[in-house]
Design a protein around this motif. Structure first.
Motif, PDB file in Angstrom:
ATOM      1  N   VAL A 279      25.365 -34.543 -14.214  1.00  0.00           N
ATOM      2  CA  VAL A 279      24.419 -33.721 -13.444  1.00  0.00           C
ATOM      3  C   VAL A 279      25.090 -33.139 -12.207  1.00  0.00           C
ATOM      4  N   THR A 280      24.392 -32.165 -11.680  1.00  0.00           N
ATOM      5  CA  THR A 280      24.816 -31.548 -10.408  1.00  0.00           C
ATOM      6  C   THR A 280      23.706 -31.763  -9.400  1.00  0.00           C
ATOM      7  N   ASN A 281      24.015 -32.364  -8.289  1.00  0.00           N
ATOM      8  CA  ASN A 281      23.026 -32.626  -7.248  1.00  0.00           C
ATOM      9  C   ASN A 281      22.875 -31.423  -6.328  1.00  0.00           C
ATOM     10  N   PRO A 282      21.723 -31.263  -5.692  1.00  0.00           N
ATOM     11  CA  PRO A 282      20.502 -32.020  -5.951  1.00  0.00           C
ATOM     12  C   PRO A 282      19.902 -31.612  -7.299  1.00  0.00           C
ATOM     13  N   VAL A 283      19.171 -32.543  -7.884  1.00  0.00           N
ATOM     14  CA  VAL A 283      18.621 -32.313  -9.211  1.00  0.00           C
ATOM     15  C   VAL A 283      17.253 -31.656  -9.083  1.00  0.00           C
ATOM     16  N   LYS A 284      16.795 -30.984 -10.096  1.00  0.00           N
ATOM     17  CA  LYS A 284      15.542 -30.237 -10.129  1.00  0.00           C
ATOM     18  C   LYS A 284      14.384 -31.167 -10.430  1.00  0.00           C
ATOM     19  N   ILE A 285      13.306 -31.021  -9.621  1.00  0.00           N
ATOM     20  CA  ILE A 285      12.067 -31.720  -9.869  1.00  0.00           C
ATOM     21  C   ILE A 285      11.006 -30.665 -10.138  1.00  0.00           C
ATOM     22  N   SER A 286      10.264 -30.773 -11.233  1.00  0.00           N
ATOM     23  CA  SER A 286       9.261 -29.789 -11.637  1.00  0.00           C
ATOM     24  C   SER A 286       7.906 -30.445 -11.731  1.00  0.00           C
ATOM     25  N   VAL A 287       6.873 -29.690 -11.247  1.00  0.00           N
ATOM     26  CA  VAL A 287       5.485 -30.130 -11.328  1.00  0.00           C
ATOM     27  C   VAL A 287       4.705 -29.014 -12.023  1.00  0.00           C
ATOM     28  N   THR A 288       3.996 -29.334 -13.078  1.00  0.00           N
ATOM     29  CA  THR A 288       3.199 -28.356 -13.818  1.00  0.00           C
ATOM     30  C   THR A 288       1.743 -28.754 -13.724  1.00  0.00           C
ATOM     31  N   VAL A 289       0.894 -27.757 -13.270  1.00  0.00           N
ATOM     32  CA  VAL A 289      -0.547 -27.970 -13.187  1.00  0.00           C
ATOM     33  C   VAL A 289      -1.215 -26.914 -14.052  1.00  0.00           C
TER      34      VAL A 289
ATOM     35  N   ASN B 257      14.094 -48.654 -11.822  1.00  0.00           N
ATOM     36  CA  ASN B 257      12.702 -48.172 -11.781  1.00  0.00           C
ATOM     37  C   ASN B 257      12.378 -47.717 -10.365  1.00  0.00           C
ATOM     38  N   THR B 258      12.105 -46.448 -10.245  1.00  0.00           N
ATOM     39  CA  THR B 258      11.895 -45.855  -8.921  1.00  0.00           C
ATOM     40  C   THR B 258      10.525 -45.184  -8.869  1.00  0.00           C
ATOM     41  N   THR B 259       9.785 -45.451  -7.824  1.00  0.00           N
ATOM     42  CA  THR B 259       8.496 -44.773  -7.588  1.00  0.00           C
ATOM     43  C   THR B 259       8.698 -43.667  -6.559  1.00  0.00           C
ATOM     44  N   PHE B 260       8.378 -42.459  -6.952  1.00  0.00           N
ATOM     45  CA  PHE B 260       8.570 -41.291  -6.089  1.00  0.00           C
ATOM     46  C   PHE B 260       7.232 -40.866  -5.475  1.00  0.00           C
ATOM     47  N   THR B 261       7.265 -40.495  -4.217  1.00  0.00           N
ATOM     48  CA  THR B 261       6.105 -39.862  -3.552  1.00  0.00           C
ATOM     49  C   THR B 261       6.423 -38.366  -3.382  1.00  0.00           C
ATOM     50  N   ILE B 262       5.623 -37.530  -4.025  1.00  0.00           N
ATOM     51  CA  ILE B 262       5.854 -36.064  -4.005  1.00  0.00           C
ATOM     52  C   ILE B 262       4.754 -35.430  -3.143  1.00  0.00           C
ATOM     53  N   THR B 263       5.185 -34.713  -2.111  1.00  0.00           N
ATOM     54  CA  THR B 263       4.256 -34.082  -1.148  1.00  0.00           C
ATOM     55  C   THR B 263       4.404 -32.565  -1.228  1.00  0.00           C
ATOM     56  N   GLY B 264       3.274 -31.861  -1.141  1.00  0.00           N
ATOM     57  CA  GLY B 264       3.280 -30.392  -1.169  1.00  0.00           C
ATOM     58  C   GLY B 264       1.872 -29.843  -1.201  1.00  0.00           C
ATOM     59  N   SER B 265       1.611 -28.836  -2.061  1.00  0.00           N
ATOM     60  CA  SER B 265       0.284 -28.219  -2.160  1.00  0.00           C
ATOM     61  C   SER B 265       0.048 -27.753  -3.576  1.00  0.00           C
ATOM     62  N   ASN B 266      -1.255 -27.419  -3.810  1.00  0.00           N
ATOM     63  CA  ASN B 266      -1.703 -26.930  -5.114  1.00  0.00           C
ATOM     64  C   ASN B 266      -1.422 -27.940  -6.237  1.00  0.00           C
ATOM     65  N   PHE B 267      -1.612 -29.243  -5.910  1.00  0.00           N
ATOM     66  CA  PHE B 267      -1.501 -30.292  -6.919  1.00  0.00           C
ATOM     67  C   PHE B 267      -2.902 -30.617  -7.409  1.00  0.00           C
ATOM     68  N   ALA B 268      -3.028 -30.772  -8.718  1.00  0.00           N
ATOM     69  CA  ALA B 268      -4.314 -31.150  -9.313  1.00  0.00           C
ATOM     70  C   ALA B 268      -4.052 -31.925 -10.599  1.00  0.00           C
ATOM     71  N   ASN B 269      -4.982 -32.792 -10.920  1.00  0.00           N
ATOM     72  CA  ASN B 269      -4.810 -33.614 -12.112  1.00  0.00           C
ATOM     73  C   ASN B 269      -5.390 -32.880 -13.318  1.00  0.00           C
ATOM     74  N   VAL B 270      -4.934 -31.650 -13.479  1.00  0.00           N
ATOM     75  CA  VAL B 270      -5.348 -30.829 -14.618  1.00  0.00           C
ATOM     76  C   VAL B 270      -4.070 -30.396 -15.323  1.00  0.00           C
ATOM     77  N   GLY B 271      -3.834 -31.081 -16.476  1.00  0.00           N
ATOM     78  CA  GLY B 271      -2.591 -30.763 -17.177  1.00  0.00           C
ATOM     79  C   GLY B 271      -1.387 -31.049 -16.315  1.00  0.00           C
ATOM     80  N   LEU B 272      -1.451 -32.159 -15.547  1.00  0.00           N
ATOM     81  CA  LEU B 272      -0.376 -32.459 -14.603  1.00  0.00           C
ATOM     82  C   LEU B 272       0.789 -33.089 -15.357  1.00  0.00           C
ATOM     83  N   TYR B 273       1.964 -32.554 -15.178  1.00  0.00           N
ATOM     84  CA  TYR B 273       3.161 -33.033 -15.851  1.00  0.00           C
ATOM     85  C   TYR B 273       4.315 -32.861 -14.890  1.00  0.00           C
ATOM     86  N   VAL B 274       5.139 -34.013 -14.736  1.00  0.00           N
ATOM     87  CA  VAL B 274       6.219 -34.007 -13.756  1.00  0.00           C
ATOM     88  C   VAL B 274       7.504 -34.392 -14.455  1.00  0.00           C
ATOM     89  N   THR B 275       8.582 -33.723 -14.186  1.00  0.00           N
ATOM     90  CA  THR B 275       9.919 -34.080 -14.665  1.00  0.00           C
ATOM     91  C   THR B 275      10.872 -34.055 -13.510  1.00  0.00           C
TER      92      THR B 275
END
Length: 1008
Positions: A920-930, A872-890
């Motif tokens: 898998v092939t590293n690095p793996v893809k992280i996706s954020v959908t807003v 069980n891992t907790t990730f901290t994701i930093t960037g821009s244009n993040f909003a809690n509107v239809g937020l979905y992360v994989t």
């Protein structure tokens, strides 16, 4: 003014050139050449008369007689071309026993030559000279060459007068008459010691001066050549105290001599008058002296002498310029060109041409005779000692006086001032002044030109014309001035006028009449409407004129600022003789046949006509004589037939509008009537218009456009900048359609179509806007300015679908509007949105909608940077244009549950990964959908286990899932020991060397 004549001396050899002197200038040496062969002629000696020169010259070793008009000397630049000459030989003169020329004298058209045996005449009046030779009845043996004094060759009398010394040593004056048989008369004789010097003969007074060796001067007035009466002879002995007398000029009542005193000094003598010493101090050396006075010339126009003397220091020839009247005369200068002379005698010549007062010029011509130096004619000009040369001999004479200033100007009549520069010109009686009556009688008057000679550029004179002063004189040139005159008195503009001029300084005046002062009335053009109108030059008042046409008297007015006569015509006017009679001069200004021409006054209907084919009725006067077979109606260059009705001439007009939209009547192809313009209905533009496939091209529809592109103009008044009206380019025009293009910088506004200067209604011309892209995509917090790119965006209204759809605050780029930009405030939100752009002009709206979206989420950093399966891992994701509107992360396709956030910069999510890390092939893809807009990055690794944990004999690379074995182990899991019994021999340096030695020995054994 008196006329000066030529004195003759011949110069032998050019020696040197000294420094220039201010008195003499424009020094020129010109050669004589035969025009036909360009052979140089060596000048020997000659003599001149009033207008001609005859001389003896040598060309190609042969002596010849040459004849030349004296004006060639003053007008020729460069070599002097000789066209008239005759060789002196036995072939040309077979009857002449002695062909040695003693003297030569010019006649009006040829030369007269004397030898010891004959008189020879040559006349050059055609292609070949006319030669005649007559023998003397007795022989005269002369000590010195004969000097011809005068001669005449013609039908009235032919004679020659000349001097000689006979065998008895007597001085004789002979007259030879050869009008018929040759007759020789002894006019006078006296015994005299030799040598004897004769002066130049004065034709104006028939005076001859003879100076004998003892210094005695005998002055002879030869009043009659044809009588044997004793001559009027005045004898003057040598004055005491003097040893030498050189008499060089006898002129009218004066005889001038140079006297040399016992101490060697020289004086200028006026015979019977003063003897004044000649003094001249040379600033660069001792006083100037000379040993002989050879010849001289007295310029009556300048009242000065030029004397030729023999220089005492070097024997050269000098020219001295001095006055005979001053009690202490000063030599003005010495001619800088000095010439050696050998055995000077009466053949040595100086020429002083003077061709009468109207062409007088202060010039000296000197004949040069030399075989080794330049040969020909030397000339120089000189000036007087008076200021400005008294402005020339026509203005005044430079005179000397005993007191200072010694040189002053004595002005001629009608000249004034210190330099005689002011003059009263005599106005010309032959030039047409062409003064307009109305110009000089109107209020304020007019400027006129006066012609005469010579006018001066001074302000000390006035002119009156018929007692009216011509004011504000402006000098134009010596032959004309302008001045301003206004007639305040009654005057008739015909006949001569009197003029008067005077000096304001000394009261001199002169007057006369001008015959051609007034311009003669001229009719320059006649044209007829229902009036007969005359364009006129030099119009005169109507009271002097009578007008009639075909017997009908005309009542006329003068119009157009007194430049036209206008006479109304009756409808019954017929063709006939037109007469304009001046009842003052009793002469006709115009008298000729004139035909009545049709006059067009208008047409029906009186309302504007459509540009489609229509029928009009031409109205007017004088149509009754028209013959349809020869008559046509011309509209814009197109001939049309017509029919006649009571109201006028009916004609069907073609479609469209002509470049020349006037209508007129032609007979046999010639215009005979006036022209009137056709007034067409104004163009009307429909509200609908279309944009073409080609950029900036549009099509409008309407009526009354015609077909002529050059008559159509389209202009647009921009809504935002109404002063910056721009023009469109018309491409095609049809009656109801116009295709045109607009410039790239065009803006929307009101469009006007102008056809043949008639404006249409206003078209609300909205340019269709279009958005092609926006950049950058807006951030969800609305923090950036966005740029909208497209077409026709300037001044449009831009809004979005976000919120209430409010208009954006935008600015626009200058320059091109076809490729244009809008810079707008950013908008906040998530997901997709639309931008609407609208162009509105009045009731016309053109719009466009552009679909877009907000900027996708941006992932800059993820911690931790790696994770393990099942942990069980907790990730901290930093960037821009993040909003809690239809937020979905994989992460690697597995859902990461959001557990906390610091929107819009970062958020937290938990993941217990279950996927097989080996796949898998590293690095793996992280996706954020807003709100449906996805952003992704690949910046974390899914840890991969190594096989058997590398059997505890190596280290595991968790990113790649591969082992790095210890040195003695190998295989994927580091479980196998390495085999050291079969090492690679190629890796041993010793074996390599041994093998090399073995192979080398083997090769050597084979060879040997």
């Amino acid at each position: 003014m008196k006329v000066s004549y030529l004195l003759i001396v011949i110069i032998a050899l050019i020696s040197s050139v000294n420094a220039s002197n201010d008195m003499f200038y424009n020094f020129t040496l010109q050669k004589f050449v035969e025009a036909s062969t360009q052979t140089e002629v060596l000048f020997q000696f000659g003599q001149d008369s009033l207008f001609s020169l005859c001389f003896i010259g040598t060309a190609n070793g042969e002596n010849k007689i040459y004849f030349l008009k004296l004006d060639k000397l003053t007008t020729t630049v460069g070599d002097i071309q000789l066209y008239n000459y005759t060789a002196i030989n036995n072939q040309n003169f077979p009857t002449v026993s002695n062909i040695t020329v003693q003297a030569i004298y010019p006649t009006s058209s040829g030369c007269l030559v004397t030898t010891a045996s004959n008189i020879i005449t040559t006349i050059y009046d055609g292609a070949n000279p006319i030669v005649n030779a007559q023998a003397y009845p007795q022989s005269y043996i002369t000590e010195i060459p004969n000097q011809v004094l005068a001669c005449s060759v013609g039908s009235f009398a032919s004679y020659i007068a000349f001097t000689a010394i006979d065998g008895n040593n007597d001085v004789v004056l002979l007259l030879v008459d050869f009008s018929g048989s040759l007759a020789l008369k002894r006019y006078l004789s006296f015994l005299s010691p030799s040598p004897v010097v004769f002066s130049t003969f004065d034709l104006t007074s028939f005076k001859l001066v003879i100076t004998t060796a003892d210094g005695t001067v005998r002055t002879i007035s030869t009043d009659s050549f044809y009588t044997q009466n004793n001559p009027n002879l005045v004898q003057s002995e040598l004055p005491s105290g003097y040893t030498t007398r050189n008499t060089f000029l006898g002129k009218s009542d004066r005889v001038f001599s140079c006297l040399q005193s016992t101490n060697g000094g020289w004086a200028l003598e006026t015979l019977g008058g003063n003897i004044n010493p000649i003094t001249f101090n040379n600033t660069n050396g001792p006083p100037y002296k000379f040993n002989r006075c050879l010849s001289g010339y007295f310029d009556y126009n300048q009242n000065q002498f030029i004397i030729m003397v023999n220089n005492n220091d070097n024997g050269n020839l000098d020219f001295l310029y001095l006055s005979p009247l001053n009690s202490e005369p000063t030599i003005a200068g010495s001619f800088p060109y000095t010439i050696s002379i050998a055995n000077p005698n009466t053949k040595t010549s100086i020429y002083y041409p003077a061709f009468g007062p109207s062409s007088y010029s202060p010039l000296v011509f000197v004949g040069i005779s030399s075989s080794s130096q330049p040969n020909g004619i030397v000339s120089f000009s000189y000036s007087s000692l008076c200021p400005e040369d008294c402005n020339g001999f026509l203005s005044g004479t430079c005179v000397t006086q005993s007191a200072s200033p010694y040189y002053v100007c004595d002005c001629n009549d009608y000249f004034s001032g210190e330099t005689c520069a002011s003059s009263l010109a005599y106005l010309s009686e032959t030039i047409y002044y062409n003064v307009s009556f109305y110009d000089v009688t109107q209020t304020g008057g007019s400027r006129i030109t006066l012609y005469g000679n010579p006018f001066s550029n001074t302000s000390d004179y006035l002119y009156q014309i018929n007692d009216e002063i011509c004011e504000n004189i402006v000098f134009v040139d010596k032959e004309s001035i302008t001045c301003h005159i206004e007639y305040t008195q009654s005057i008739d503009p015909f006949g001569s006028v009197g003029w008067y001029t005077e000096f304001s300084t000394d009261g001199q005046s002169r007057s006369g009449d001008i015959t051609n002062f007034w311009g003669i009335t001229q009719i320059t053009h006649i044209y007829q409407t229902n009036y007969l109108v005359f364009d006129t030059k030099y119009a005169v008042p109507l009271k002097y004129l009578e007008f009639s046409w075909a017997g009908n008297s005309l009542t006329c007015d003068i119009i157009s600022n007194n430049t036209q006569y206008s006479c109304p015509l009756l409808p019954t006017q017929v063709s006939g003789t037109l007469i304009i009679h001046n009842n003052f001069t009793a002469k006709d200004i115009f008298n000729g046949e004139l035909s009545v021409t049709p006059y067009i006054s208008g047409y029906l209907p009186t309302t504007p006509i459509p540009t489609l084919s229509s029928t009009i009725t031409i109205q007017g006067q004088y149509f009754s004589d028209l013959v349809p077979q020869h008559t046509s109606i011309n509209v814009g260059g197109e001939s049309l037939t017509y029919s006649t009705v009571a109201e006028g001439l009916v004609v069907v007009l073609p479609d469209g509008i002509k470049l020349d939209n006037s209508v007129s009547i032609y007979i046999n192809g010639t215009k005979i009537s006036n022209s009137i313009p056709l007034v067409y209905q104004t163009p009307q533009v429909d509200s609908n218009y279309t944009q073409g496939a080609v950029p900036n091209v549009f099509t409008i529809s309407g009526v009354n456009f015609g077909y002529e592109e050059s008559l159509v103009e389209i202009s647009v008044t921009p809504s935002h900048h109404p002063l910056d009206i721009y023009s469109a380019t018309v491409q095609t025009v049809e009656q109801s359609k116009i295709v045109f293009s607009i410039p790239d910088t065009a803006q929307y506004g009101e469009l006007t179509v102008t056809v043949d200067d008639a404006d249409s209604n206003k078209l609300e011309f909205a340019l269709p806007p279009f958005i092609s892209e926006i950049s950058p995509l807006p951030n969800i917090d609305g923090s950036d300015i966005i740029t909208i790119k497209g077409r026709y965006l300037f001044g449009t209204t831009i809004s979005t679908s976000i919120g209430n759809g409010d208009d954006l605050d935008c600015s626009f780029s200058n320059g091109s509007n076809y490729q244009s930009f809008a810079y707008c405030q950013s908008i906040a939100g998530t997901g997709t949105f639309s931008i609407n752009v609208a162009c509105e002009v009045g009731n016309v709206i053109k719009s466009h909608q552009f679909e877009s979206n907000f900027h996708a989420p941006t992932i800059d950093q993820v911690t931790p940077t790696s994770y393990k399966k099942g942990i069980n891992t907790t990730f901290t994701i930093t960037g821009s244009n993040f909003a809690n509107v239809g937020l979905y992360v994989t992460i690697n396709g597995e859902n990461c549950t959001v557990t906390g956030n610091e929107f819009p910069e970062s958020f937290l999510c938990n993941l217990i990964p279950q996927s097989d890390p080996t796949t898998v092939t590293n690095p793996v893809k992280i996706s954020v959908t807003v709100d449906g807009i996805q952003g992704h990055n690949s910046i974390i690794n899914y840890e991969k286990p190594c096989p058997d944990n590398c059997s505890n004999h190596g280290s595991c690379d968790l990113i790649a899932g591969k082992c790095t074995c210890e040195a003695e182990y190998t295989s994927d899991n580091c479980s196998q020991l390495k085999d050291t019994s079969s090492e690679d021999l190629s890796n041993s340096p010793f074996l390599t060397y041994s093998t090399f030695i073995t192979l080398l020995s083997f090769v050597i054994n084979i060879i040997f």
